[in-house]
Enzyme design. Structure first.
Site, short mmCIF file in Angstrom:
data_model
loop_
_atom_site.label_atom_id
_atom_site.label_comp_id
_atom_site.label_asym_id
_atom_site.label_seq_id
_atom_site.Cartn_x
_atom_site.Cartn_y
_atom_site.Cartn_z
N LYS A 52 0.84 -1.21 0.00
CA LYS A 52 0.00 0.00 0.00
C LYS A 52 0.87 1.25 0.00
O LYS A 52 0.61 2.22 -0.71
CB LYS A 52 -0.95 -0.02 1.21
N GLN A 96 -4.70 -1.42 9.61
CA GLN A 96 -4.60 -2.74 8.99
C GLN A 96 -5.18 -3.81 9.92
O GLN A 96 -4.82 -3.88 11.09
CB GLN A 96 -3.12 -3.04 8.67
N ASP A 119 -11.29 2.94 4.11
CA ASP A 119 -11.60 1.51 3.97
C ASP A 119 -13.11 1.27 3.93
O ASP A 119 -13.55 0.16 3.63
CB ASP A 119 -11.01 0.73 5.16
#
Ligand code: NDP
Length: 280
Positions: A52, A96, A119
């Site tokens: 990422k 994460q 997200d």
């Protein structure tokens, strides 16, 4: 059968983001910014985070990476999210997953402001998606929609069957397809007669996490087959679909690797860009 080339489509999306990032910098004097928080030392998570961050650099997005130890206290993690929430340089925040067992996912994610939830995991964004309103949407299902769009597949009026009902893939996937006017059936581990339901699908999306789960007898001739699964077997990465036997029946199919996977990072960049542009 035609292969959907996720790598090529992801590269297109990333180059579009790069142009937007340059325009954003020209207009605002700073780069769009994404903060990535990794707690603990899960090896797969470390790889995802590295990918990422590299993708951000390449697209002209500034990344802020925070690696915290496994035993990080809840207050410490929350304090960091609070600081990132207040920072004008950070337009998107990503924590994460999975988190170490002692940290509560819902509680920590709730600290991310909706405007920085790139997200799309917040209750507010999921609620907006369910209502068919503009929302930041989870990157993997959003990537599937982009693959369909850029492959000329319009879900309207089609029967879409989604196998899997997780909050990060199956449920938002079903909502996106419903919002795109598909008739949607969601299947899970308690579903009876799964094969027969799948055979009705014009678009079949598998997000289960079991190798060779979708076999040829579950697929209608000419169906579009999207394989979200990532399974590690004997050092190889495979999807949920028994590709060799299913591909000849499908009109379009995603490979694993090189299908949905690359789209997840591309859509994260796009969600970050969207969040940054909302601040202009
Ligand atoms: P989860 O384990 O959270 O969900 C799996 C789903 O599959 C559940 O809803 C479960 O049903 C369902 N399921 C399990 N067994 C069966 C069965 N026998 N019949 C029907 N349904 C079944 O996984 P995720 O949603 O997080 O991920 C799914 C897959 O996608 C994984 O392989 C993951 O690695 C991959 N993935 C890929 C990404 C990418 O970038 N390509 C990103 C995220 C995930 P129930 O709810 O009843 O338990």
């Amino acid at each position: 059968m035609k292969l959907i080339d996720g790598k090529a489509i992801a590269a297109e999306v990333r180059s579009e983001v790069k142009l937007r990032a340059a325009a954003f910098e020209a207009a605002s004097g700073k780069k769009p910014g994404l903060a990535v928080v990794l707690i603990g030392s899960d090896p797969a998570s470390s790889v995802y985070v590295r990918n990422k961050i590299n993708a951000c650099e390449e697209a002209g997005i500034r990344s802020f990476c925070y690696r915290l130890p496994e035993d990080t206290a809840e207050e410490e993690a929350e304090e960091l999210i609070g600081r990132l929430a207040a920072s004008a340089d950070v337009h998107g925040i990503l924590v994460q997953l999975p988190l170490p067992a002692h940290l509560k996912e819902e509680k920590l994610l709730a600290k991310i402001p909706v405007s920085k939830d790139v997200d799309g995991f917040s209750a507010e964004n999921i609620g907006r998606l369910a209502r068919g309103e503009r929302a930041a949407v989870a990157c993997t299902p959003l990537g599937v929609m982009e693959l369909l769009k850029r492959s000329g597949v319009d879900p309207s009026g089609k029967h879409a069957v989604v196998i899997g009902r997780s909050n990060i893939v199956g449920k938002p996937m079903a909502l996106l397809l419903l919002n795109a006017d598909a008739t949607v059936t969601v299947c899970h581990s308690r579903t009876r007669g799964l094969a027969a339901i799948c055979r009705e699908a014009d678009i079949l999306v598998s997000a289960v996490g079991k190798p060779a789960f979708v076999t040829a007898d579950m697929v209608k001739e000419g169906a579009v087959v999207i394989d979200v699964g990532i399974n590690r077997t004997e050092g190889k990465i495979v999807g949920d679909v028994a590709f060799g036997e299913v591909a000849p029946k499908a009109s379009l199919i995603t490979p694993v690797p090189g299908g949905v996977g690359p789209m997840t990072v591309a859509m994260l960049l796009r969600n970050t860009m969207d969040a940054a542009e909302r601040c202009l």
